[in-house]
Design a protein around this motif. Structure first.
Motif, PDB file in Angstrom:
ATOM      1  N   PRO A  27       0.865  -1.380  -0.055  1.00 35.48           N
ATOM      2  CA  PRO A  27       0.000   0.115   0.052  1.00 35.48           C
ATOM      3  C   PRO A  27       0.865   1.243  -0.174  1.00 35.48           C
ATOM      4  O   PRO A  27       1.762   1.260   0.658  1.00 35.48           O
ATOM      5  CB  PRO A  27      -0.910  -0.225   1.305  1.00 35.48           C
ATOM      6  N   ILE A  29       1.821   5.398   0.464  1.00 40.06           N
ATOM      7  CA  ILE A  29       1.572   6.429   1.367  1.00 40.06           C
ATOM      8  C   ILE A  29       2.430   7.415   0.897  1.00 40.06           C
ATOM      9  O   ILE A  29       3.608   7.309   0.627  1.00 40.06           O
ATOM     10  CB  ILE A  29       1.741   6.231   2.723  1.00 40.06           C
ATOM     11  N   ARG A  52       6.121  -1.721   5.583  1.00 45.64           N
ATOM     12  CA  ARG A  52       4.882  -2.182   5.303  1.00 45.64           C
ATOM     13  C   ARG A  52       4.164  -1.287   4.245  1.00 45.64           C
ATOM     14  O   ARG A  52       3.137  -1.720   3.543  1.00 45.64           O
ATOM     15  CB  ARG A  52       3.958  -1.799   6.621  1.00 45.64           C
ATOM     16  N   PHE A  53       4.934  -0.167   3.837  1.00 49.04           N
ATOM     17  CA  PHE A  53       4.324   0.591   2.613  1.00 49.04           C
ATOM     18  C   PHE A  53       5.193   1.080   1.607  1.00 49.04           C
ATOM     19  O   PHE A  53       6.504   0.983   1.957  1.00 49.04           O
ATOM     20  CB  PHE A  53       3.906   2.000   3.420  1.00 49.04           C
ATOM     21  N   HIS A  54       4.844   1.072   0.675  1.00 49.69           N
ATOM     22  CA  HIS A  54       5.552   2.045  -0.575  1.00 49.69           C
ATOM     23  C   HIS A  54       5.452   3.462  -0.198  1.00 49.69           C
ATOM     24  O   HIS A  54       4.516   4.108  -0.108  1.00 49.69           O
ATOM     25  CB  HIS A  54       4.778   1.792  -1.836  1.00 49.69           C
TER      26      HIS A  54
END
Length: 271
Positions: A27, A29, A52-54
């Motif tokens: 996901p 951000i 946890r994020f791109h």
């Protein structure tokens, strides 16, 4: 720990610098910084999110390592800044993404959200105001310039650009000043000292009234689209009052506003 990449991309002739980390399958951000800083304010946060994020954090036009053309070439309004960042998200391939907004990043990110509600998956607002009651008396000199954009009122705002004011923004309300690294405010002051940077910032001070005029539109977006929203504030912020965080609850239903009991300014996203 994920590697952070440092890139520049051509956005319709405008070179935008950005930091990127994390898997492109994760996901996304988008981190949007505030005055007087740049994406370097997120330098410690980005690796922590990248598992946890791109994560993508651009420097806004006129800030940091992004292009800073003079006002004869580019008109420094928040609408124009937001349009460049909007186009930036398309150029780098961000389809749907959450936004983490701070200070100037808020009116930039909120514009993106109102223009493309289907693309913004969530909002984290760190002292990113959208309500009149969130504006402190610290805005009085800037409001005077909105009402009378004279040379005298414009020059009165140069005190906001002084090196000692930048340091004050980092340290104001912090119980232990030795906990504030000088790296952030020293880099901010380096960028502010570039030829022409003062006029860019004064133009944006003058145009901030356009953000206040859009507060009702932002609030309507919160009410109708009901994005997942978290407001993280600090009671010692000299410009944006905690009442601005509480106000989000009026329009965001059960979404909560979290008030932090210390100053949250540019340096705090690093801790």
């Amino acid at each position: 720990m994920y590697k952070v990449s440092f890139r520049k991309v051509d956005v319709d002739g405008f070179n935008i610098f950005y930091r990127e980390a994390g898997s492109k399958d994760a996901p996304a951000i988008l981190l949007l910084h505030g005055f007087p800083s740049a994406s370097h304010m997120f330098r410690d946060l980005i690796p922590k999110l990248a598992d946890r994020f791109h994560v993508i954090a651009p420097d806004l036009p006129g800030f940091g390592q992004s292009d800073m053309p003079d006002s004869g070439t580019f008109t420094y309004t928040f609408d124009n800044v937001a349009r460049v960042i909007d186009r930036f998200t398309e150029v780098v391939g961000l389809g749907r993404f959450a936004i983490y907004v701070f200070d100037y990043g808020a009116p930039t990110g909120f514009r993106l959200a109102t223009w493309h509600p289907e693309r913004v998956t969530a909002i984290i607002s760190q002292n990113g105001n959208a309500y009149e009651e969130g504006l402190s008396d610290g805005w009085k000199p800037i409001r005077a310039y909105w009402e009378d954009p004279s040379r005298t009122n414009r020059d009165a705002l140069r005190a906001f650009l002084a090196p000692e004011t930048t340091v004050w923004q980092y340290a104001h309300g912090v119980p232990d000043a030795t906990a504030v690294s000088p790296d952030g405010y020293s880099l901010d002051n380096f960028y502010l000292a570039r030829p022409g940077a003062d006029e860019v910032q004064l133009d944006l001070f003058g145009d901030y009234k356009s953000n206040v005029a859009l507060y009702p539109a932002f609030q309507e977006y919160f009410r109708t689209q009901k994005p997942r929203l978290l407001a993280v504030w600090g009671k010692n912020d000299p410009f944006f009052l905690p009442a601005g965080a509480e106000a989000f609850k009026r329009d965001s239903g059960s979404r909560r506003a979290l008030l932090r009991h210390r100053t949250l300014r540019a340096g705090d996203s690093q801790r």
